[in-house]
Every structure is written in C-alpha cells, then in structure tokens.
Design a protein around this motif. Sequence first.
Motif, PDB file in Angstrom:
ATOM      1  N   SER A 104      -4.657 -17.550  30.282  1.00 19.68           N
ATOM      2  CA  SER A 104      -5.202 -16.391  29.550  1.00 19.68           C
ATOM      3  C   SER A 104      -4.819 -16.451  28.079  1.00 19.68           C
ATOM      4  O   SER A 104      -5.631 -16.135  27.192  1.00 19.68           O
ATOM      5  N   VAL A 105      -3.593 -16.866  27.813  1.00 16.46           N
ATOM      6  CA  VAL A 105      -3.136 -16.996  26.424  1.00 16.46           C
ATOM      7  C   VAL A 105      -3.980 -18.033  25.687  1.00 16.46           C
ATOM      8  O   VAL A 105      -4.403 -17.823  24.533  1.00 16.46           O
ATOM      9  N   LEU A 106      -4.249 -19.159  26.352  1.00 11.88           N
ATOM     10  CA  LEU A 106      -5.068 -20.210  25.730  1.00 11.88           C
ATOM     11  C   LEU A 106      -6.490 -19.726  25.470  1.00 11.88           C
ATOM     12  O   LEU A 106      -7.081 -20.024  24.422  1.00 11.88           O
ATOM     13  N   VAL A 107      -7.037 -18.966  26.425  1.00 13.75           N
ATOM     14  CA  VAL A 107      -8.397 -18.426  26.247  1.00 13.75           C
ATOM     15  C   VAL A 107      -8.437 -17.467  25.069  1.00 13.75           C
ATOM     16  O   VAL A 107      -9.344 -17.527  24.218  1.00 13.75           O
ATOM     17  N   ILE A 108      -7.465 -16.572  25.006  1.00 12.24           N
ATOM     18  CA  ILE A 108      -7.407 -15.611  23.893  1.00 12.24           C
ATOM     19  C   ILE A 108      -7.271 -16.346  22.566  1.00 12.24           C
ATOM     20  O   ILE A 108      -7.935 -16.011  21.569  1.00 12.24           O
ATOM     21  N   ASP A 109      -6.425 -17.361  22.559  1.00 14.30           N
ATOM     22  CA  ASP A 109      -6.215 -18.135  21.329  1.00 14.30           C
ATOM     23  C   ASP A 109      -7.501 -18.840  20.898  1.00 14.30           C
ATOM     24  O   ASP A 109      -7.848 -18.861  19.701  1.00 14.30           O
ATOM     25  N   ASP A 110      -8.231 -19.402  21.868  1.00 12.63           N
ATOM     26  CA  ASP A 110      -9.499 -20.075  21.552  1.00 12.63           C
ATOM     27  C   ASP A 110     -10.536 -19.081  21.020  1.00 12.63           C
ATOM     28  O   ASP A 110     -11.269 -19.376  20.056  1.00 12.63           O
ATOM     29  N   VAL A 111     -10.614 -17.923  21.644  1.00  8.36           N
ATOM     30  CA  VAL A 111     -11.577 -16.901  21.216  1.00  8.36           C
ATOM     31  C   VAL A 111     -11.274 -16.452  19.794  1.00  8.36           C
ATOM     32  O   VAL A 111     -12.181 -16.293  18.955  1.00  8.36           O
ATOM     33  N   LEU A 112     -10.005 -16.260  19.507  1.00 13.35           N
ATOM     34  CA  LEU A 112      -9.613 -15.831  18.160  1.00 13.35           C
ATOM     35  C   LEU A 112      -9.969 -16.883  17.118  1.00 13.35           C
ATOM     36  O   LEU A 112     -10.420 -16.553  16.007  1.00 13.35           O
ATOM     37  N   HIS A 113      -9.784 -18.157  17.480  1.00  8.43           N
ATOM     38  CA  HIS A 113     -10.121 -19.226  16.543  1.00  8.43           C
ATOM     39  C   HIS A 113     -11.631 -19.350  16.356  1.00  8.43           C
ATOM     40  O   HIS A 113     -12.112 -19.630  15.248  1.00  8.43           O
ATOM     41  N   GLU A 114     -12.385 -19.163  17.428  1.00  8.13           N
ATOM     42  CA  GLU A 114     -13.848 -19.233  17.323  1.00  8.13           C
ATOM     43  C   GLU A 114     -14.393 -18.139  16.413  1.00  8.13           C
ATOM     44  O   GLU A 114     -15.376 -18.339  15.691  1.00  8.13           O
ATOM     45  N   LYS A 115     -13.764 -16.997  16.460  1.00 10.09           N
ATOM     46  CA  LYS A 115     -14.230 -15.871  15.647  1.00 10.09           C
ATOM     47  C   LYS A 115     -13.511 -15.799  14.302  1.00 10.09           C
ATOM     48  O   LYS A 115     -13.663 -14.818  13.562  1.00 10.09           O
ATOM     49  N   ASN A 116     -12.748 -16.859  14.036  1.00  8.15           N
ATOM     50  CA  ASN A 116     -12.009 -16.919  12.771  1.00  8.15           C
ATOM     51  C   ASN A 116     -11.151 -15.673  12.536  1.00  8.15           C
ATOM     52  O   ASN A 116     -11.026 -15.178  11.406  1.00  8.15           O
ATOM     53  N   ASP A 119      -4.452 -13.214  12.749  1.00  9.79           N
ATOM     54  CA  ASP A 119      -3.468 -12.127  12.670  1.00  9.79           C
ATOM     55  C   ASP A 119      -2.107 -12.723  13.039  1.00  9.79           C
ATOM     56  O   ASP A 119      -1.906 -13.194  14.163  1.00  9.79           O
ATOM     57  N   SER A 120      -1.211 -12.714  12.102  1.00  7.72           N
ATOM     58  CA  SER A 120       0.092 -13.366  12.311  1.00  7.72           C
ATOM     59  C   SER A 120       0.878 -12.727  13.457  1.00  7.72           C
ATOM     60  O   SER A 120       1.570 -13.419  14.225  1.00  7.72           O
ATOM     61  N   VAL A 121       0.746 -11.416  13.592  1.00  2.00           N
ATOM     62  CA  VAL A 121       1.481 -10.714  14.656  1.00  2.00           C
ATOM     63  C   VAL A 121       0.962 -11.133  16.025  1.00  2.00           C
ATOM     64  O   VAL A 121       1.729 -11.440  16.948  1.00  2.00           O
ATOM     65  N   ILE A 122      -0.391 -11.160  16.165  1.00  2.21           N
ATOM     66  CA  ILE A 122      -0.986 -11.550  17.445  1.00  2.21           C
ATOM     67  C   ILE A 122      -0.644 -13.003  17.776  1.00  2.21           C
ATOM     68  O   ILE A 122      -0.286 -13.335  18.913  1.00  2.21           O
ATOM     69  N   GLU A 123      -0.760 -13.869  16.779  1.00  5.60           N
ATOM     70  CA  GLU A 123      -0.438 -15.280  17.003  1.00  5.60           C
ATOM     71  C   GLU A 123       1.029 -15.455  17.408  1.00  5.60           C
ATOM     72  O   GLU A 123       1.354 -16.258  18.289  1.00  5.60           O
ATOM     73  N   GLU A 124       1.881 -14.689  16.773  1.00  2.00           N
ATOM     74  CA  GLU A 124       3.312 -14.760  17.095  1.00  2.00           C
ATOM     75  C   GLU A 124       3.568 -14.296  18.529  1.00  2.00           C
ATOM     76  O   GLU A 124       4.342 -14.921  19.275  1.00  2.00           O
ATOM     77  N   LYS A 125       2.889 -13.215  18.924  1.00  2.00           N
ATOM     78  CA  LYS A 125       3.075 -12.691  20.276  1.00  2.00           C
ATOM     79  C   LYS A 125       2.504 -13.641  21.331  1.00  2.00           C
ATOM     80  O   LYS A 125       3.073 -13.789  22.420  1.00  2.00           O
ATOM     81  N   LEU A 126       1.385 -14.284  20.997  1.00  2.00           N
ATOM     82  CA  LEU A 126       0.814 -15.252  21.937  1.00  2.00           C
ATOM     83  C   LEU A 126       1.764 -16.437  22.138  1.00  2.00           C
ATOM     84  O   LEU A 126       1.960 -16.907  23.267  1.00  2.00           O
ATOM     85  N   GLU A 128       4.922 -16.287  21.725  1.00  2.00           N
ATOM     86  CA  GLU A 128       6.086 -15.749  22.443  1.00  2.00           C
ATOM     87  C   GLU A 128       5.810 -15.678  23.944  1.00  2.00           C
ATOM     88  O   GLU A 128       6.670 -16.025  24.765  1.00  2.00           O
ATOM     89  N   ILE A 129       4.586 -15.233  24.298  1.00  2.00           N
ATOM     90  CA  ILE A 129       4.206 -15.170  25.716  1.00  2.00           C
ATOM     91  C   ILE A 129       4.213 -16.565  26.327  1.00  2.00           C
ATOM     92  O   ILE A 129       4.731 -16.788  27.431  1.00  2.00           O
ATOM     93  N   GLU A 130       3.651 -17.517  25.604  1.00  2.00           N
ATOM     94  CA  GLU A 130       3.601 -18.892  26.092  1.00  2.00           C
ATOM     95  C   GLU A 130       5.012 -19.461  26.272  1.00  2.00           C
ATOM     96  O   GLU A 130       5.308 -20.143  27.262  1.00  2.00           O
ATOM     97  N   SER A 131       5.862 -19.148  25.308  1.00  2.00           N
ATOM     98  CA  SER A 131       7.242 -19.626  25.379  1.00  2.00           C
ATOM     99  C   SER A 131       7.990 -18.999  26.554  1.00  2.00           C
ATOM    100  O   SER A 131       8.733 -19.679  27.277  1.00  2.00           O
TER     101      SER A 131
END
Length: 221
Positions: A104-116, A119-126, A128-131
């Motif tokens: 799910s984290v990878l999907v969210i990350d891909d969607v965010l990149h596709e839509k350009n 957000d540093s906070v969201i990226e940091e939290k993603l 963190e979740i992955e870690s």
Amino acid sequence: MNLFIKLLPIFLATTLYAKEMEKDNFILLQFLILTLVLIIIILYKTYAIKKLNTKLNQKIKSEIEKSREKDKMLFEQNKFISMGEVMENIAHQWRQPLSQINSSVLVIDDVLHEKNFKDSVIEEKLLEIESLTKYMSNTINDFKNFFDQDKKYETFFLNELIEKSIYIVKGTFKANNIEIENNINNRYEYLGFQNELQHVIVVLLNNAKDAFITELSHLIL
C-alpha cells in the motif's frame, strides 16, 4: 602309711573337684569367646549395613538430582519448541498484513509521483511506515530464528548476534530500568551454531538481570 591311705580319698576328691572347676571354667571361657565373636559380627554387620545405606542414600540423591536436571532440560526444550511453534504461527499471521502495508505504501508513493504531488511530511511518513514494517518483519524473524530447534552450521558475525540477543531481552531489561551496552564494534566472523550461541547469550543476560535485581533488592532492604 595309714595316714596316706586316709588322705588319699580326700586328695582324689580334691583333684576331681579341681578338674570339674577347670571344665566349668573352660566352658565359660568358650561361651565368653563365642559371645564376643557374635558381638563383633553383629557390630560389623551393623557398620556394613549403615555404610551401605549411606552409599545408597547418596546414590539416590545423585540420581534424583540427575533426574531433576534432565526434567529441567526437557522442560526448557519443550518450552522452546512450544514458543517456536507460537512464533511460527505469529510470523505466518503477521507477514501477510505487513506485506500488504508495504504494498500500500508503494502504491501511494507511485500515485503521488504520477500526480507530481510532493509533500515532505507525507514522504517522511511513508518512509517511516516502510521502515517500521521492515523492522517488525525483521523482529519476527529474529524471534522465530531464536526458537528454531534446527541446528545449522553457518557463518555469522558475533556483534550482530549479540545485538539480536540484546533486542530479544531488552523489553524485560527496560521494565526493570536496566540498560545494556554492547561495546563490541568489530565484525568478528564465526562459523558454528548461531541459534545455540544465541540461546547461551540470552540465558547469560537473563541470569545477569536476575542477579542484579536480587542484589539491588538486598541493598534496598
């Protein structure tokens, strides 16, 4: 001559009496000797039986102690086997959800990149979740491997094994306000049974913790 004839019966009677006395004394002496021999035999038998009982008691105590040690070892082995089975079930139940979270984290990350979308906070939290999910997965593997009864002759690094062992017990140490410091920084490589050595390290750490708590309680009292 007449006097001798008169004294002869008295002499004979006296001689016979003396012989009877000697005979009685001899019988008495035999009886005393026999009694003494019987007493010696009884005392020796009593001593031998007492010595045998002492040896038997010592052997019984030794066998009981050995039996207790065997029971203790069997209990520990069964405990490890049971806990290993529990950890296997936990690992099986947790791996799929953790994998889904990572997906799910990878999907969210891909969607965010596709839509350009940046957000540093969201990226940091993603991240963190992955870690955290990776950390949880590794933790499950560490516990599972710790309780694994299969003997595997393998190469491993001592400092990493110590860190894993510390991680396993750090919860109980923290609960008792005890900190552990690992000063081994060099990567010493070993070839052997990693799980068995880890068992030994964990037991030593727990024994040290128990000794520390006991000593501290005595100082407080």
